[in-house]
Enzyme design. Structure first.
Site, PDB file in Angstrom:
ATOM      1  N   CYS A 185      47.653  42.280  47.879  1.00  0.00           N
ATOM      2  CA  CYS A 185      47.790  43.496  47.082  1.00  0.00           C
ATOM      3  C   CYS A 185      47.663  44.747  47.964  1.00  0.00           C
ATOM      4  O   CYS A 185      48.538  45.016  48.765  1.00  0.00           O
ATOM      5  CB  CYS A 185      46.799  43.496  45.925  1.00  0.00           C
ATOM      6  SG  CYS A 185      47.266  44.620  44.580  1.00  0.00           S
ATOM      7  N   HIS A 208      48.343  38.459  43.120  1.00  0.00           N
ATOM      8  CA  HIS A 208      46.983  37.927  43.289  1.00  0.00           C
ATOM      9  C   HIS A 208      46.965  36.402  43.234  1.00  0.00           C
ATOM     10  O   HIS A 208      46.885  35.820  42.149  1.00  0.00           O
ATOM     11  CB  HIS A 208      46.054  38.504  42.223  1.00  0.00           C
ATOM     12  CG  HIS A 208      45.681  39.923  42.472  1.00  0.00           C
ATOM     13  ND1 HIS A 208      44.564  40.288  43.190  1.00  0.00           N
ATOM     14  CD2 HIS A 208      46.287  41.074  42.128  1.00  0.00           C
ATOM     15  CE1 HIS A 208      44.495  41.607  43.267  1.00  0.00           C
ATOM     16  NE2 HIS A 208      45.543  42.096  42.631  1.00  0.00           N
ATOM     17  N   GLU A 265      44.599  34.480  43.906  1.00  0.00           N
ATOM     18  CA  GLU A 265      43.298  33.949  43.456  1.00  0.00           C
ATOM     19  C   GLU A 265      43.240  33.769  41.947  1.00  0.00           C
ATOM     20  O   GLU A 265      42.295  33.176  41.422  1.00  0.00           O
ATOM     21  CB  GLU A 265      42.154  34.854  43.929  1.00  0.00           C
ATOM     22  CG  GLU A 265      41.953  36.120  43.129  1.00  0.00           C
ATOM     23  CD  GLU A 265      42.948  37.212  43.435  1.00  0.00           C
ATOM     24  OE1 GLU A 265      42.937  38.242  42.740  1.00  0.00           O
ATOM     25  OE2 GLU A 265      43.771  37.020  44.363  1.00  0.00           O
TER      26      GLU A 265
END
Length: 365
Positions: free
Chosen positions: A252, A337, A339
């Site tokens: 990001c 993202h 994650e």
């Protein structure tokens, strides 16, 4: 009608939205944005990338499963406000420890419910992200517009959310040692690395190249974070000095910083990307992944010629750059993202790509 409500939004273009307050009741001027996720409001609430922003949740029911201690993405949430259609203050979830409103009041986060979030989201989509005043219903429009006109956009968000001193996570005898530059790092990024046999040293955003080299990491991660990537020139200079010395993975804001360090430019999107349903094509494999996103800025593809960067991922909604790879050094970044907190898990394999890069590239100081 206004007497029914105890909270009001005033936008720069003169629109007013009335609603009911929950959480903290402070008056604030913030940037208004929207998020299309259907779940994960706690992860959104505690994502440092939302610092100084008022987030409109397009999914109508918020608060219904409460707050769980294990689901925070940062210890102290710094989001500016939540704007919702229906707020539920009686959560039904065995993991819930507090209500959303209680946590928001604890950390000084404003909330307003009962708002026509569909109309507000269309306004942001059509006119773009802009400043909004959260205030009481008695505030006159003319007065609110003066406050908005005089307000300055903060430029120090990263320094406010970054750690003050290094900290470590994971096993001391882990196979890999990753130095994670904290521009507003989410905890699930750290967890995603420790799950892959990494010891992670989280360091402040303005750490010097010399300090990072002294840690002798196997790789460097550049984290997510709030604001304009050009507002952290110290981090950009540090990354520029380290390209080619260590494998680098940017997420990001970290992806934008890596791109700037390689000579590219960034620009602000009209209303950004925020949600857990953004389709992205991996140009090297042809695979389409549904991704979790939260950003206002993007890498300018027209600035890439003459740099060592190649576009590796593209957003299928608007064609913007979603990933780059450095052809001159082991370094890559993605705008979304992996994650997945909150969001789908389609892109978690990117951490495995970073692990493989560390295996193949022994660092040298």
């Amino acid at each position: 009608m206004n007497r029914m409500y105890d909270r009001k939004l005033i936008l720069e273009d003169g629109q007013e939205f009335y609603g009911s307050a929950f959480g903290a009741a402070e008056e604030k001027i913030l940037e208004i944005v929207f998020n299309t996720s259907m779940a994960g409001y706690q992860e959104i609430l505690s994502d440092p990338s939302y610092t100084d922003q008022a987030v409109v949740m397009t999914y109508p029911l918020i608060g219904n499963y409460g707050i769980a201690e294990e689901d925070y993405e940062t210890e102290i949430p710094t989001i500016g406000a939540l704007i919702v259609r229906d707020y539920n203050d009686e959560p039904s979830n065995f993991r819930s420890a507090k209500t959303l409103g209680e946590v928001m009041e604890q950390y000084g986060i404003c909330g307003i419910s009962g708002v026509d979030t569909r109309k507000l989201t269309r306004s942001i989509r059509n006119l773009g992200s802009r400043k909004v005043l959260l205030t009481g219903p008695e505030t006159r429009l003319e007065e609110g517009l003066r406050h908005l006109q005089d307000a300055q956009t903060p430029k120090d968000a990263v320094s406010r959310v970054s750690c003050r001193a290094p900290r470590t996570a994971g096993n001391a005898d882990a196979r890999f040692h990753v130095a994670a530059v904290d521009c507003g790092i989410k905890q699930n990024i750290v967890r995603s690395l420790t799950e892959r046999d990494c010891r992670v040293t989280v360091v402040p955003w303005n750490s010097t190249p010399e300090f990072l080299c002294s840690l002798a990491p196997d790789g460097i991660l550049l984290s997510n974070g709030p604001g304009d990537p050009e507002s952290v020139p110290e981090t950009i200079r540090t990354v520029r000095a380290l390209i080619g010395r260590f494998p680098i993975f940017g997420i990001c804001l970290g992806h934008q910083i890596l791109s700037l360090a390689c000579g590219a430019r960034t620009y602000k999107l009209k209303f950004g990307h925020r949600g857990g349903n953004h389709p992205v094509r991996d140009l090297e494999t042809g695979k389409i992944e549904i991704t979790s996103q939260n950003h206002s800025f993007a890498v300018d593809e027209n600035s890439l010629p003459g740099t060592p960067l190649l576009v590796t991922h593209r957003n299928l909604l608007d064609g913007t750059v979603e990933g780059v790879r450095c052809t001159a050094a082991p370094a890559f970044g993605v705008q979304y993202h992996p994650e997945s907190a909150p969001g789908p898990q389609d892109s978690r394999h990117l951490f495995d790509r970073f692990i493989q890069m560390m295996k193949e590239n022994a660092p040298h100081a």
